[in-house]
Scaffold this motif. Structure first.
Motif, PDB file in Angstrom:
ATOM      1  N   VAL A   1       0.848  -1.173   0.000  1.00  0.00           N
ATOM      2  CA  VAL A   1       0.000   0.000   0.000  1.00  0.00           C
ATOM      3  C   VAL A   1       0.894   1.236   0.000  1.00  0.00           C
ATOM      4  N   GLU A   2       0.607   2.154  -0.904  1.00  0.00           N
ATOM      5  CA  GLU A   2       1.353   3.409  -1.001  1.00  0.00           C
ATOM      6  C   GLU A   2       0.381   4.575  -1.135  1.00  0.00           C
ATOM      7  N   ASN A   3       0.855   5.726  -0.763  1.00  0.00           N
ATOM      8  CA  ASN A   3       0.124   6.978  -0.986  1.00  0.00           C
ATOM      9  C   ASN A   3      -1.264   7.017  -0.353  1.00  0.00           C
ATOM     10  N   VAL A   4      -1.321   6.791   0.938  1.00  0.00           N
ATOM     11  CA  VAL A   4      -2.595   6.923   1.649  1.00  0.00           C
ATOM     12  C   VAL A   4      -2.713   8.366   2.123  1.00  0.00           C
ATOM     13  N   THR A   5      -3.797   9.022   1.717  1.00  0.00           N
ATOM     14  CA  THR A   5      -4.046  10.407   2.120  1.00  0.00           C
ATOM     15  C   THR A   5      -5.486  10.499   2.610  1.00  0.00           C
ATOM     16  N   GLY A   6      -5.841  11.633   3.173  1.00  0.00           N
ATOM     17  CA  GLY A   6      -7.224  11.817   3.578  1.00  0.00           C
ATOM     18  C   GLY A   6      -7.380  12.786   4.720  1.00  0.00           C
ATOM     19  N   ASP A   7      -8.590  12.792   5.264  1.00  0.00           N
ATOM     20  CA  ASP A   7      -8.950  13.691   6.351  1.00  0.00           C
ATOM     21  C   ASP A   7      -9.693  12.910   7.420  1.00  0.00           C
ATOM     22  N   ASP A  22     -12.205  10.164   5.757  1.00  0.00           N
ATOM     23  CA  ASP A  22     -12.270   9.965   4.317  1.00  0.00           C
ATOM     24  C   ASP A  22     -10.842   9.721   3.857  1.00  0.00           C
ATOM     25  N   PHE A  23     -10.533   8.485   3.511  1.00  0.00           N
ATOM     26  CA  PHE A  23      -9.178   8.108   3.100  1.00  0.00           C
ATOM     27  C   PHE A  23      -9.137   7.806   1.610  1.00  0.00           C
ATOM     28  N   HIS A  24      -7.958   7.974   1.051  1.00  0.00           N
ATOM     29  CA  HIS A  24      -7.717   7.688  -0.358  1.00  0.00           C
ATOM     30  C   HIS A  24      -6.447   6.844  -0.453  1.00  0.00           C
ATOM     31  N   VAL A  25      -6.560   5.657  -1.041  1.00  0.00           N
ATOM     32  CA  VAL A  25      -5.391   4.797  -1.244  1.00  0.00           C
ATOM     33  C   VAL A  25      -4.966   4.962  -2.692  1.00  0.00           C
ATOM     34  N   GLY A  26      -3.788   5.565  -2.864  1.00  0.00           N
ATOM     35  CA  GLY A  26      -3.293   5.851  -4.207  1.00  0.00           C
ATOM     36  C   GLY A  26      -2.767   4.643  -4.952  1.00  0.00           C
ATOM     37  N   LYS A  27      -2.174   3.688  -4.231  1.00  0.00           N
ATOM     38  CA  LYS A  27      -1.635   2.496  -4.887  1.00  0.00           C
ATOM     39  C   LYS A  27      -1.721   1.303  -3.949  1.00  0.00           C
ATOM     40  N   LEU A  28      -2.340   0.258  -4.436  1.00  0.00           N
ATOM     41  CA  LEU A  28      -2.332  -1.032  -3.767  1.00  0.00           C
ATOM     42  C   LEU A  28      -1.785  -2.020  -4.791  1.00  0.00           C
ATOM     43  N   ARG A  29      -0.523  -2.362  -4.628  1.00  0.00           N
ATOM     44  CA  ARG A  29       0.140  -3.262  -5.587  1.00  0.00           C
ATOM     45  C   ARG A  29      -0.213  -4.704  -5.265  1.00  0.00           C
ATOM     46  N   TYR A  30      -0.361  -5.517  -6.300  1.00  0.00           N
ATOM     47  CA  TYR A  30      -0.643  -6.933  -6.084  1.00  0.00           C
ATOM     48  C   TYR A  30      -0.014  -7.789  -7.183  1.00  0.00           C
ATOM     49  N   ASP A  31       0.273  -9.032  -6.823  1.00  0.00           N
ATOM     50  CA  ASP A  31       0.773 -10.039  -7.753  1.00  0.00           C
ATOM     51  C   ASP A  31      -0.226 -11.181  -7.787  1.00  0.00           C
ATOM     52  N   ILE A  32      -0.409 -11.753  -8.952  1.00  0.00           N
ATOM     53  CA  ILE A  32      -1.180 -12.980  -9.092  1.00  0.00           C
ATOM     54  C   ILE A  32      -0.172 -14.061  -9.438  1.00  0.00           C
TER      55      ILE A  32
END
Length: 123
Positions: A1-7, A22-32
């Motif tokens: 998880v990267e770039n979590v922002t919010g209020d 109110d949160f915003h997750v900018g990147k959630l990386r995943y592998d299959i």
């Protein structure tokens, strides 16, 4: 998880504290990954058995969750943006990878909703 922002804020309503976020997750990386037989060995009775397997990355990507908030009550309300593949699946596994991605997005939504419900129940 990267770039979590919010209020986040605290409000008083009817003498009771209410926590609003109110949160915003900018990147959630995943592998299959897919299991692949790395080595087989012969048994004493002439059969073969798997000696080792490895989990090979067949696709990878990024999800964005632009709006996680304290008012979320259903999975359908939780927006999940599926970004372009970082590693595209090959055609022989594309259908299975698509199904895995769909299940992963459902699990992400369930996990976020579970967090919201637990947070709201405790605060």
């Amino acid at each position: 998880v990267e770039n979590v922002t919010g209020d986040a804020s605290v409000a008083l309503a009817g003498g009771k504290k209410r926590y609003i976020y109110d949160f915003h997750v900018g990147k959630l990386r995943y592998d299959i990954r897919a299991e692949e037989v790395a080595k087989e060995k012969e048994t004493n009775d002439g059969d073969t058995e798997i000696d080792a397997t490895v989990a090979k990355v067949v696709a990878s990507g990024i999800l964005k969750l632009p709006d996680i908030n304290s008012a979320a009550t259903s999975e359908e309300e939780l927006e999940v943006d599926i970004m372009a593949w970082k590693k595209s699946p090959t055609s022989d596994v594309a259908e299975d990878v698509g199904e895995c991605q769909k299940l992963f997005v459902q699990d992400v939504r369930k996990s976020v909703l579970n967090f919201v419900e637990k947070f709201n129940a405790n605060f």
